[in-house]
Design a protein around this motif. Structure first.
Motif, short mmCIF file in Angstrom:
data_model
loop_
_atom_site.label_atom_id
_atom_site.label_comp_id
_atom_site.label_asym_id
_atom_site.label_seq_id
_atom_site.Cartn_x
_atom_site.Cartn_y
_atom_site.Cartn_z
N VAL A 225 74.06 13.51 -21.97
CA VAL A 225 74.82 12.39 -21.49
C VAL A 225 75.28 11.22 -22.48
O VAL A 225 74.35 10.88 -23.35
CB VAL A 225 74.20 11.60 -20.16
CG1 VAL A 225 74.19 12.88 -19.01
CG2 VAL A 225 72.80 11.27 -20.59
N LEU A 226 76.33 10.45 -22.17
CA LEU A 226 76.31 9.19 -22.93
C LEU A 226 75.79 8.05 -22.11
O LEU A 226 76.26 7.84 -20.95
CB LEU A 226 77.92 8.84 -23.31
CG LEU A 226 78.51 7.67 -24.02
CD1 LEU A 226 77.58 7.75 -25.55
CD2 LEU A 226 79.51 7.53 -23.92
N GLY B 199 69.31 2.49 -19.92
CA GLY B 199 70.72 2.16 -19.84
C GLY B 199 71.32 2.98 -18.64
O GLY B 199 70.52 3.40 -17.71
N MET B 200 72.71 3.18 -18.65
CA MET B 200 73.28 3.69 -17.60
C MET B 200 74.36 4.84 -18.12
O MET B 200 75.10 4.72 -19.25
CB MET B 200 74.14 2.68 -17.08
CG MET B 200 75.10 3.20 -15.64
SD MET B 200 76.08 1.81 -15.04
CE MET B 200 74.99 0.85 -14.41
N VAL B 201 74.41 5.70 -17.31
CA VAL B 201 74.85 6.97 -17.58
C VAL B 201 76.72 6.75 -17.32
O VAL B 201 76.90 6.23 -16.48
CB VAL B 201 74.74 8.32 -16.92
CG1 VAL B 201 75.71 9.45 -17.18
CG2 VAL B 201 73.47 8.73 -17.04
N VAL B 202 77.41 6.76 -18.57
CA VAL B 202 78.84 6.32 -18.57
C VAL B 202 79.88 7.61 -18.84
O VAL B 202 80.95 7.66 -18.43
CB VAL B 202 79.13 5.24 -19.28
CG1 VAL B 202 78.40 4.13 -19.05
CG2 VAL B 202 79.03 5.67 -20.90
N ASN C 86 74.54 11.74 -12.69
CA ASN C 86 76.02 11.46 -12.56
C ASN C 86 76.37 9.95 -13.09
O ASN C 86 75.31 9.16 -13.51
CB ASN C 86 76.26 11.15 -11.01
CG ASN C 86 75.88 12.57 -10.14
OD1 ASN C 86 76.72 13.57 -10.52
ND2 ASN C 86 75.00 12.52 -9.15
N ILE C 87 77.64 9.79 -13.17
CA ILE C 87 78.26 8.54 -13.69
C ILE C 87 77.43 7.28 -12.94
O ILE C 87 77.69 7.71 -11.73
CB ILE C 87 79.69 8.62 -13.90
CG1 ILE C 87 80.33 9.77 -14.47
CG2 ILE C 87 80.09 7.14 -14.47
CD1 ILE C 87 79.72 9.79 -16.15
N GLY C 88 76.84 6.55 -13.68
CA GLY C 88 76.34 5.31 -12.80
C GLY C 88 75.03 5.05 -12.49
O GLY C 88 74.23 4.27 -12.23
N ASP C 89 74.20 6.32 -12.96
CA ASP C 89 72.90 6.52 -12.83
C ASP C 89 72.01 5.72 -13.94
O ASP C 89 72.55 5.89 -15.13
CB ASP C 89 72.36 8.14 -12.94
CG ASP C 89 72.59 8.87 -11.86
OD1 ASP C 89 72.79 8.24 -10.64
OD2 ASP C 89 72.63 10.03 -11.88
#
Length: 358
Positions: free
Chosen positions: A35-36, A74-77, A87-90
Motif C-alpha cells: 500500500v502507498l 498515516g493513511m492508505v491512499v 482500503n483507501i482511507g484506512d
C-alpha cells in the motif's frame, strides 16, 4: 480523497557519511500486496543516532540507500492488486519489524523474533521509511487503527508497544514495580505498569526532569540514582517494601551498573524484564545470593507481539488509561529535520515527532 502528487519530499541516506539529504523524488507505485500511505507523523528515537551518524552499529543494522523513520503512521491512499484487507482511507501505523513469515519463529506465531528480520526505515529489505511524504509498506506490516486515537497517538504505538510487551511479561497486577531509566520507552513503561494493575511504581533515572515526567505518567516514588548515590535505589526499595524487596523490575536504561545492582533489591520469586540495550557485559557480583537462590524469572523483549501488543496499546490510549503524548518533547516539521536530530543528540529530549507534510 485528495489527488496524489507526482513528486514528494523525502529524507535519504545514499552515502557512507553523517546526515541525510532532503530531496524530491517521484511518488512510488505500490505493487503486489503493498500500500502507498500518506505519512501523517514520523517519530525518531535514540536508536536513530546510529543511522544519522553512520557508525559501526548502523553499518551492521542498515543498508544503503534508505529513507529513515521506523516509527510512522498515516493513511492508505493507493494499494496494489493483491491487497486484501486494507482500503483507501484506512488509517494505519507501521510495524517496523519486517518478519519473513517462513522461519521457525514465524511459523510458531513469533514474527516479533523472526530469525531473518528486516527493518522498515533501515534499508534492510526496503528503501522506504517514514521520513517521507509518502511511503510504501507491505499490507501485513500495517496495523489498521480500530479506535478513535489521534495521528500523534498512532505513531507512538510503536515505542509504547515495546514498553507494553515488557510490562505484560512482568505480570505486574497487584505488584510493586521498579522502572529503571525514564527515557520515552521507560516513561511509557511507567504508564503501562499503572494501567495494568501495579500497586506502586518506583521510577529511577539520573535526570530530575524525567523523574518529574514519570510522576505525570503515574509513578508513586522517584529516585535520582546519581544525586542520591549508587545504593539509593536499594535503600528506597527496601524502605518502601519493609525490607522484602520489590517483586517486578523493568530495566529500561541499558546502564549495566543499574542492571547489575537491581537483583539486590528484587524479592525472592520476583521477575525482571530487560528492555534497555546494554553497552557492556552484565556482571552479577553475588550470583548465588542474588540470582540462583531467588528463583527469579528473567525475560527480554524485541519489539512488540504482532499484533496483540498493538491492539492492547490502542485500547489503553482510547480508554485514557495511558497518555503517550506526555513523552513528546518536540513536534517539528520534517523540513527542519536537522533541528530534530540536534534535539535528539542533546540527550535531554523526549520523543521527537516530525510532520512529513510540512
Amino acid at each position: 480523497m485528495e489527488a496524489i502528487p507526482k513528486q514528494m519530499t523525502t529524507l535519504i541516506k545514499r552515502n557512507e557519511e553523517e546526515g541525510y539529504e532532503c530531496i524530491q523524488i517521484p511518488v512510488p507505485e505500490p505493487i503486489g500486496d503493498e500500500v502507498l500511505i500518506k505519512v501523517t507523523q514520523a517519530a525518531i528515537c535514540g536508536s536513530d543516532i546510529n543511522l544519522y551518524k553512520w557508525n559501526d552499529v548502523a553499518k551492521f543494522i542498515a543498508a544503503l540507500p534508505f529513507t529513515p523513520g521506523h516509527e510512522a503512521a498515516g493513511m492508505v491512499v493507493k494499494k496494489g492488486p493483491n491487497v486484501k484487507d486494507l482500503n483507501i482511507g484506512d488509517r494505519i501505523a507501521v510495524e517496523n519489524h519486517f518478519y519473513c513469515g517462513e522461519c521457525f519463529q514465524c511459523k510458531e506465531g513469533r514474527g516479533d523474533i523472526c530469525n531473518i528480520m528486516n527493518q522498515y526505515g533501515h534499508g534492510k529489505g526496503t528503501v522506504h521509511g517514514g521520513c517521507s511524504e509518502y511511503s510504501i509498506v507491505p499490507e501485513r506490516f500495517c496495523y489498521k487503527l480500530r479506535l478513535n486515537i489521534s495521528d500523534m497517538e498512532a505513531v507512538l504505538l510503536e515505542p509504547m508497544g515495546v514498553a507494553h510487551n515488557s510490562i505484560e511479561q512482568l505480570q505486574v497486577a497487584g505488584e510493586r514495580v521498579v522502572v529503571i531509566g525514564c527515557g520515552p520507552v521507560g516513561l511509557l513503561a511507567v504508564g503501562c505498569a499503572k494501567a495494568m494493575g501495579a500497586t506502586e511504581v518506583i521510577a529511577v533515572d539520573i535526570l530530575d526532569t524525567r523523574l518529574e515526567m514519570s510522576k505525570m505518567l503515574g509513578a508513586d516514588y522517584v529516585v535520582n540514582s546519581i544525586i542520591r548515590g549508587s545504593d539509593a535505589v536499594k535503600d528506597e526499595v527496601m524502605k518502601i517494601t519493609g525490607g522484602v524487596g520489590v517483586g517486578r523490575i523493568c530495566e529500561a536504561s541499558g546502564a549495566t551498573s543499574m542492571f547489575n545492582g537491581c537483583f539486590k533489591y528484587l524479592r525472592k520469586g520476583g521477575r525482571v524484564s530487560v528492555l534497555g540495550i546494554p553497552k557492556q557485559p552484565f556482571h552479577i557480583e553475588n550470583p548465588m545470593q542474588d540470582i540462583l537462590f531467588k528463583s527469579l524469572t528473567l525475560t527480554t523483549v524485541h519489539g512488540r507481539r504482532i499484533f496483540h501488543t498493538w491492539i492492547e496499546c490502542e485500547k489503553l490510549i482510547a480508554e485514557k488509561k495511558v497518555n503517550p503524548q506526555l513523552v513528546v518533547s518536540h513536534e517539528i516539521p520534517m523540513s527542519k529535520y536537522a533541528e530534530a536530530f540536534q534535539a535528539l543528540f542533546s540527550g535531554t529530549a523526549g520523543k521527537i515527532v516530525m510532520d512529513p507534510q510540512c
